[in-house]
Design a protein around this motif. Structure first.
Motif, short mmCIF file in Angstrom:
data_model
loop_
_atom_site.label_atom_id
_atom_site.label_comp_id
_atom_site.label_asym_id
_atom_site.label_seq_id
_atom_site.Cartn_x
_atom_site.Cartn_y
_atom_site.Cartn_z
N ASP A 1 4.40 -2.31 3.46
CA ASP A 1 4.73 -3.84 2.83
C ASP A 1 4.06 -4.83 3.85
OD1 ASP A 1 5.58 -6.14 1.88
OD2 ASP A 1 7.41 -5.37 1.13
N LEU A 2 2.70 -5.36 3.09
CA LEU A 2 1.94 -6.20 4.12
C LEU A 2 2.82 -7.58 4.31
CD1 LEU A 2 -1.36 -5.34 2.79
CD2 LEU A 2 -0.34 -4.22 4.66
N ASN A 3 3.60 -7.86 3.39
CA ASN A 3 4.05 -9.22 3.69
C ASN A 3 5.27 -9.27 4.27
OD1 ASN A 3 2.43 -10.67 1.73
ND2 ASN A 3 3.75 -10.34 0.04
N ALA A 4 6.13 -7.92 4.30
CA ALA A 4 7.12 -7.82 5.07
C ALA A 4 6.82 -7.28 6.56
CB ALA A 4 8.20 -6.99 4.40
N HIS A 5 5.88 -7.06 6.48
CA HIS A 5 5.17 -5.94 7.88
C HIS A 5 6.11 -4.87 8.20
CE1 HIS A 5 2.29 -6.11 11.04
NE2 HIS A 5 3.23 -5.46 11.72
N GLU A 6 6.38 -4.21 7.01
CA GLU A 6 7.35 -2.85 7.21
C GLU A 6 6.46 -1.63 6.43
OE1 GLU A 6 11.59 -5.28 6.62
OE2 GLU A 6 10.77 -3.95 5.05
N ALA A 7 6.76 -0.65 7.20
CA ALA A 7 6.21 0.74 6.96
C ALA A 7 7.42 1.78 6.99
CB ALA A 7 5.11 1.33 7.75
N SER A 8 7.40 2.61 6.04
CA SER A 8 8.29 3.66 5.75
C SER A 8 7.68 4.94 5.06
CB SER A 8 9.69 3.06 4.93
OG SER A 8 9.14 2.71 3.68
N LEU B 1 0.95 -1.02 0.05
CA LEU B 1 0.15 -0.03 0.14
C LEU B 1 0.78 1.27 -0.01
CD1 LEU B 1 -2.60 -1.21 2.72
CD2 LEU B 1 -2.82 -1.26 0.36
N GLN B 2 0.67 2.17 -0.66
CA GLN B 2 1.47 3.53 -0.91
C GLN B 2 0.70 4.78 -1.16
OE1 GLN B 2 4.87 2.52 -3.30
NE2 GLN B 2 5.69 4.71 -3.07
N CYS B 3 1.25 5.66 -0.58
CA CYS B 3 0.78 7.04 -0.93
C CYS B 3 1.71 8.11 -0.68
CB CYS B 3 -0.53 7.78 0.35
SG CYS B 3 -0.77 9.30 -0.12
N SER B 4 2.08 8.72 -2.03
CA SER B 4 3.22 9.58 -2.17
C SER B 4 4.43 8.79 -1.78
CB SER B 4 3.10 10.81 -1.27
OG SER B 4 4.16 11.88 -1.26
N GLY C 1 11.68 6.28 2.60
CA GLY C 1 12.79 5.43 2.88
C GLY C 1 13.21 5.20 4.24
N THR C 2 12.46 5.85 5.39
CA THR C 2 12.81 5.81 6.63
C THR C 2 11.80 4.90 7.27
OG1 THR C 2 13.87 8.14 6.74
CG2 THR C 2 13.19 6.99 8.86
N ALA C 3 12.36 3.88 7.91
CA ALA C 3 11.47 2.81 8.62
C ALA C 3 10.58 3.55 9.74
CB ALA C 3 12.24 1.56 9.14
N LEU C 4 9.37 3.26 9.71
CA LEU C 4 8.40 3.86 10.80
C LEU C 4 8.47 2.87 11.87
CD1 LEU C 4 5.57 5.39 8.47
CD2 LEU C 4 7.76 6.43 9.58
N LYS C 5 8.28 3.21 13.24
CA LYS C 5 7.99 2.48 14.35
C LYS C 5 6.68 2.76 14.53
CE LYS C 5 12.73 2.67 16.08
NZ LYS C 5 13.54 2.94 17.23
N LEU C 6 5.88 1.64 14.71
CA LEU C 6 4.28 1.69 14.72
C LEU C 6 3.96 0.74 15.88
CD1 LEU C 6 2.95 1.82 10.99
CD2 LEU C 6 3.54 3.86 12.67
N SER C 7 3.05 1.06 16.78
CA SER C 7 2.35 0.21 17.60
C SER C 7 1.45 -0.76 16.68
CB SER C 7 1.51 0.88 18.73
OG SER C 7 0.39 1.49 18.24
N PRO C 8 0.96 -2.01 17.39
CA PRO C 8 0.24 -2.76 16.70
C PRO C 8 -1.36 -1.94 16.36
CG PRO C 8 0.87 -3.83 18.67
CD PRO C 8 1.50 -2.74 18.73
N LEU D 1 -4.51 0.90 11.97
CA LEU D 1 -5.06 2.27 11.53
C LEU D 1 -4.49 2.68 10.58
CD1 LEU D 1 -5.13 4.30 14.79
CD2 LEU D 1 -6.94 3.50 13.64
N LEU D 2 -3.06 2.60 10.10
CA LEU D 2 -2.55 2.86 9.01
C LEU D 2 -2.94 2.16 7.92
CD1 LEU D 2 -0.51 4.64 7.33
CD2 LEU D 2 1.46 3.17 8.29
N GLU D 3 -2.91 0.94 7.99
CA GLU D 3 -3.41 0.14 6.99
C GLU D 3 -4.64 0.24 6.37
OE1 GLU D 3 -4.30 -4.89 6.05
OE2 GLU D 3 -3.17 -4.31 8.00
N HIS D 4 -5.65 0.44 7.58
CA HIS D 4 -6.98 0.84 7.18
C HIS D 4 -7.07 1.90 6.30
CE1 HIS D 4 -11.22 -0.71 7.63
NE2 HIS D 4 -11.59 0.68 7.82
N LEU D 5 -6.37 3.18 6.67
CA LEU D 5 -6.59 4.49 6.35
C LEU D 5 -5.86 4.46 4.73
CD1 LEU D 5 -5.43 6.53 9.19
CD2 LEU D 5 -7.45 6.79 7.58
#
Length: 224
Positions: free
Chosen positions: A135-142, A127-130, A145-152, A157-161
């Protein structure tokens, strides 16, 4: 209440389907061509799409393919009068989730719709915006290019949005996506959205997470 987009150029059939779905408690918007379907889908967050194969301006295969290319995972039930294997294979390659052959029973249509809305499409893995990427398979968000630290909860919330982006998502739908019918308290969503905004927009770049007053939240490149 479920929100469905029906894309069908046969106005008589569309009117019949819409009336029946509303009797079943399903709200239904209508587009009679492929380009209108894409426009409506950009403005609204639908639980599923009923997509006719043969459409003016842009056919069902092209609509489906464009949605998947953009990362949109709305569940799609393709409606077609063609009962040919090639047409079904083309549809599945484009990203449809299921087929229903015309003429169909309205009761079967409702059953299929409800089954589709219980899951998002499995066609989308990124999933991507700008410069925000999930990455749902790798369970990574950035972001940039900077990795994001997200709570469960932040991840949910991010996935749904992002799945709905650029459309806004009502507060109630976000709460239900995270907590079901057991929302902790009235400020719980506000607190988690604050943390998510800091993670996404905190000094990384232009804001992507926007509040829609009196409605909910949206992830898009410009404010709603």
């Amino acid at each position: 209440m479920l929100d469905i987009l029906l894309v069908e150029d046969d106005r008589d059939l569309a009117a019949t389907v819409i009336q029946y779905l509303e009797l079943e408690g399903i709200r239904c918007d209508h587009a009679d061509n492929g380009l209108m379907a894409l426009e409506l889908n950009q403005r609204n967050a639908y639980d599923a799409m009923l997509l006719d194969l043969n459409l003016p301006r842009l056919d069902g295969i092209d609509v489906c393919q464009q949605l998947r290319t953009e990362g949109n995972d709305v569940p799609i039930l393709m409606l077609t009068a063609r009962d040919q294997l090639k047409d079904k294979l083309d549809g599945f390659r484009a990203g449809t989730d299921d087929f229903l052959i015309k003429p169909f029973e309205l009761q079967e249509l409702v059953v299929r719709v409800i089954a589709l809305t219980r899951r998002r499409s499995g066609q989308i893995k990124v999933l991507q915006c700008s410069d925000l990427r999930m990455d749902l398979n790798a369970h990574e968000a950035s972001r940039a290019g900077t990795a994001l630290k997200l709570s469960p909860i932040g991840w949910k919330l991010l996935e749904h949005l992002l799945r709905a982006s650029p459309a806004a998502v009502p507060r109630q739908k976000l709460e239900q996506a995270v907590w079901g019918d057991d929302v902790p308290d009235s400020n719980a969503l506000k607190v988690h959205m604050h943390h998510l905004r800091r993670a996404i927009d905190g000094g990384i770049g232009h804001p992507l997470l926007h509040t829609v007053p009196g409605y909910g939240f949206a992830i898009k490149e410009t404010a709603p």
